[in-house]
Design a protein around this motif. Sequence first.
Motif, PDB file in Angstrom:
ATOM      1  N   VAL A   1     -53.959  57.669   2.883  1.00 35.17           N
ATOM      2  CA  VAL A   1     -52.736  56.864   2.875  1.00 35.17           C
ATOM      3  C   VAL A   1     -52.143  56.823   4.278  1.00 35.17           C
ATOM      4  O   VAL A   1     -51.758  57.850   4.829  1.00 35.17           O
ATOM      5  CB  VAL A   1     -51.715  57.425   1.868  1.00 35.17           C
ATOM      6  CG1 VAL A   1     -50.407  56.642   1.941  1.00 35.17           C
ATOM      7  CG2 VAL A   1     -52.294  57.374   0.451  1.00 35.17           C
ATOM      8  N   GLY A   2     -52.072  55.602   4.829  1.00 36.73           N
ATOM      9  CA  GLY A   2     -51.444  55.390   6.132  1.00 36.73           C
ATOM     10  C   GLY A   2     -50.200  54.552   5.955  1.00 36.73           C
ATOM     11  O   GLY A   2     -50.123  53.414   6.433  1.00 36.73           O
ATOM     12  N   THR A   3     -49.219  55.095   5.262  1.00 36.65           N
ATOM     13  CA  THR A   3     -48.052  54.364   4.781  1.00 36.65           C
ATOM     14  C   THR A   3     -47.446  53.446   5.832  1.00 36.65           C
ATOM     15  O   THR A   3     -47.260  52.255   5.614  1.00 36.65           O
ATOM     16  CB  THR A   3     -46.977  55.353   4.287  1.00 36.65           C
ATOM     17  OG1 THR A   3     -47.532  56.146   3.234  1.00 36.65           O
ATOM     18  CG2 THR A   3     -45.751  54.623   3.774  1.00 36.65           C
ATOM     19  N   ALA A   4     -47.108  54.009   6.974  1.00 36.39           N
ATOM     20  CA  ALA A   4     -46.397  53.256   8.010  1.00 36.39           C
ATOM     21  C   ALA A   4     -47.288  53.031   9.229  1.00 36.39           C
ATOM     22  O   ALA A   4     -46.900  53.312  10.355  1.00 36.39           O
ATOM     23  CB  ALA A   4     -45.119  53.987   8.412  1.00 36.39           C
ATOM     24  N   ALA A   5     -48.507  52.537   8.997  1.00 37.49           N
ATOM     25  CA  ALA A   5     -49.489  52.270  10.054  1.00 37.49           C
ATOM     26  C   ALA A   5     -49.960  53.552  10.723  1.00 37.49           C
ATOM     27  O   ALA A   5     -50.333  53.561  11.896  1.00 37.49           O
ATOM     28  CB  ALA A   5     -48.923  51.300  11.098  1.00 37.49           C
ATOM     29  N   SER A   6     -49.961  54.653   9.954  1.00 30.87           N
ATOM     30  CA  SER A   6     -50.420  55.926  10.491  1.00 30.87           C
ATOM     31  C   SER A   6     -50.764  56.862   9.344  1.00 30.87           C
ATOM     32  O   SER A   6     -49.945  57.069   8.450  1.00 30.87           O
ATOM     33  CB  SER A   6     -49.321  56.564  11.360  1.00 30.87           C
ATOM     34  OG  SER A   6     -49.611  57.928  11.613  1.00 30.87           O
ATOM     35  N   VAL A   7     -51.967  57.414   9.352  1.00 31.73           N
ATOM     36  CA  VAL A   7     -52.287  58.520   8.448  1.00 31.73           C
ATOM     37  C   VAL A   7     -51.667  59.755   9.087  1.00 31.73           C
ATOM     38  O   VAL A   7     -52.077  60.168  10.174  1.00 31.73           O
ATOM     39  CB  VAL A   7     -53.810  58.692   8.274  1.00 31.73           C
ATOM     40  CG1 VAL A   7     -54.114  59.897   7.391  1.00 31.73           C
ATOM     41  CG2 VAL A   7     -54.411  57.420   7.665  1.00 31.73           C
ATOM     42  N   LYS A   8     -50.665  60.324   8.461  1.00 27.67           N
ATOM     43  CA  LYS A   8     -49.824  61.349   9.090  1.00 27.67           C
ATOM     44  C   LYS A   8     -50.631  62.510   9.664  1.00 27.67           C
ATOM     45  O   LYS A   8     -51.437  63.121   8.986  1.00 27.67           O
ATOM     46  CB  LYS A   8     -48.798  61.885   8.086  1.00 27.67           C
ATOM     47  CG  LYS A   8     -47.630  60.941   7.845  1.00 27.67           C
ATOM     48  CD  LYS A   8     -46.589  61.593   6.958  1.00 27.67           C
ATOM     49  CE  LYS A   8     -45.297  60.787   6.892  1.00 27.67           C
ATOM     50  NZ  LYS A   8     -45.471  59.432   6.379  1.00 27.67           N
ATOM     51  N   GLY A   9     -50.402  62.766  10.950  1.00 24.57           N
ATOM     52  CA  GLY A   9     -50.997  63.927  11.599  1.00 24.57           C
ATOM     53  C   GLY A   9     -52.409  63.734  12.088  1.00 24.57           C
ATOM     54  O   GLY A   9     -53.043  64.691  12.537  1.00 24.57           O
TER      55      GLY A   9
END
Length: 376
Positions: free
Chosen positions: A34-42
């Motif tokens: 999941v890259g919610t906001a144009a980023s897969v967190k971390g």
Amino acid sequence: MKFKLQHTDKATKARAAKLTTDHGVINTPIFMPVGTAASVKGVHQRELREDIKPDIILGNTYHLFLRPKIDILEQAGGLHKFMGWDKNILTDSGGYQVYSLSANRKIKEEGVKFKSHIDGSLHLFTPENVMEIQRSIGADIIMAFDECTPYPCEYQYAKRSMFMTHRWLDRCMAHLKKVPFKYDYEQTFFPIVQGSTFKDLRIQSAEYIANAGAEGNAIGGLSVGEPAEEMYAMSEVVCNILPEDKPRYLMGVGTPINILENIALGIDMFDCVMPTRNARNGMLFTSHGTINIKNKKWENDFSPIDKEGTTFVDQEYSKAYLRHLFVANEFLGKQIATIHNLGFYMWLVREARERIVQGDFASWKNSMVQQMDKRL
């Protein structure tokens, strides 16, 4: 989009298939980070490409609409170019976020009025403008606008919501015909089955969605608090109705065990924030069970995170070192844990695919479920 069914497990309904879009091949079963906001967190895109290697990731219409906003994405040439990702992307239409914003939204036949969680500004999502927004974002697979009902849910509410989701689907499909692709590749549209945990509603919704004739289909409104047995029961009912020659996407699911059990029922695609969110809190998934890496028991354990070596970080870092990073509040700890969990999820679905092809998926799945259902 092209979908080719390659193997079906004889003891279960598990499938191995190849889904092809203009951004490449997706081998199923597949898990989508999941890259919610144009980023897969971390995780850097380089680590996604070189280490985790997903065929597809997920973005979210609601979050991207609010920030960075659609005009920025259009100026960039779409989400792929904006975030530097040249493989497949799927966008959720925002229906789940509407569900989760219950205190800040009003649902009507026209659409959903909601307050931004960022600045409180008012916005309206309709089936029509959500299709336009997803055209501008430019994902390879885009989702219908639906209402995700809560659990537990009264029967009459679930029924009214399901019928409205069906009407919204008709509006989505009619409007898509009027809105051309924005970029130099095609987009594929998936409608969403709803109906909460009521068998008759799920049957009715699955039949409606199947008759819509889309190139793929999704199942929503599960993994929202219901017992796992009810999730599996609804997945089985729906998979018996949705066409075999099209991909089936179970939205927002789930734990590694949830994924394996749903693969056995005929699901092809999954997404969930669990591997990344849990990683940031020190919870690791392994082939032998879950680990809370912050526990003192790992302080002098110099063995790999997963002794089966399911991810590249298992060869590089020990449990003791990763625990030290968490205790010291070093950002690297969360990053390593995130890469490990995502890598484990990708290993799990790829191994499931291999087992389906080899013909021993059922026995392997049963063994893995027993192993992973432990706290280490």
